[in-house]
Design a protein around this motif. Sequence first.
Motif, PDB file in Angstrom:
ATOM      1  N   ASP A   1       0.646  -1.130   0.182  1.00 39.72           N
ATOM      2  CA  ASP A   1       0.241  -0.446  -0.070  1.00 39.72           C
ATOM      3  C   ASP A   1       1.041   0.995   0.156  1.00 39.72           C
ATOM      4  OD1 ASP A   1      -2.342   1.771   0.026  1.00 39.72           O
ATOM      5  OD2 ASP A   1      -2.157   1.185   2.790  1.00 39.72           O
TER       6      ASP A   1
ATOM      7  N   ARG B   1     -15.731  -3.669  -4.067  1.00 32.84           N
ATOM      8  CA  ARG B   1     -15.678  -2.652  -3.294  1.00 32.84           C
ATOM      9  C   ARG B   1     -16.669  -2.976  -2.574  1.00 32.84           C
ATOM     10  NH1 ARG B   1     -11.629   0.874  -4.604  1.00 32.84           N
ATOM     11  NH2 ARG B   1     -10.593   1.132  -6.435  1.00 32.84           N
TER      12      ARG B   1
ATOM     13  N   SER C   1     -12.910   0.321  -1.052  1.00 34.90           N
ATOM     14  CA  SER C   1     -11.653  -0.471  -0.723  1.00 34.90           C
ATOM     15  C   SER C   1     -11.568  -0.755  -2.023  1.00 34.90           C
ATOM     16  CB  SER C   1     -11.441  -0.977   0.403  1.00 34.90           C
ATOM     17  OG  SER C   1     -10.581  -1.832   1.025  1.00 34.90           O
TER      18      SER C   1
END
Length: 291
Positions: free
Chosen positions: A95, A116, A120
């Motif tokens: 990330d 999602r 996210s």
Amino acid sequence: MTDDVLRVAAIQSPPCTTDLAHNAAIAFDAVRRAANEGARLIALPELATVPYFAGSPAGRYREWANPAQGAFADKWAALAKECDAALIVPFYEHDPASGCYHNAVLGFDAKGLSLRANASPVARKLHLPVGDDPPPGYDEPAHFTPGSGLHVVNVGVWRVGVLVCYDRRFPECWRALRAQGADLVIVPVAGSGGDDMDFFVGEMRTHARENGLAVLCANKAGDEFLDDARIDNFGESCVIAADGAVLARRSGMLGAGIVSATLVHADIARTRRRLNYYAHRRTDLYGTPSF
């Protein structure tokens, strides 16, 4: 096939090597085969295109990690669209925003669009095990940061949750996924976790029946060797109905392959009416948790 009827498939992959392009090519071919056989939701094993490396020194193999958005994800999105099938793709995530590394899962619908949950695109492994049997063992916290929330996405009329490998050990996760409306839980796995094969499948049968949730589990088959570690991937990929019945299962002795079955949304509702454990919980005895 209507939205209510869903053909699902688990890819039982061969062991991964350090040739990541080769691993990905094998996975892509398996997805195409599953789609050609009619699957419209296809799941791959944990860390699908890299060897399980948590038995190696902390921080090693970080060059294998990919962000959730970029060339890696784009290739899988294109494959989902090509195959007209939703894909559940476990991967090693970096990330860039936080600098953290995760044992994570991407999802794509049949149009190649990201699946999602709460904005996210990734589900992240929540529980990170440490073990020393067999030596040198494994230390997932040395390699990954745990996720911070459960992940449930929509695939047509289906609500699909994800529990990555060790996460399946925790009954609270299953109850919470049911509370969030899940119908089906994807369980990507690598290794055996020290279980025998019947316990491995029996554990998921129990959670399925307790919660009225269908299960699609994908594991690798065959030993992976990396540094001084051996990972005993014993297969047993399976599809389990919401009443705990095993609809399909592939022994590790058969090696890599595809495990598929058809799920019917209405069957889950019927199972929940017949085995109504969720509604019969005595929350007056132990409070009213979020699940």
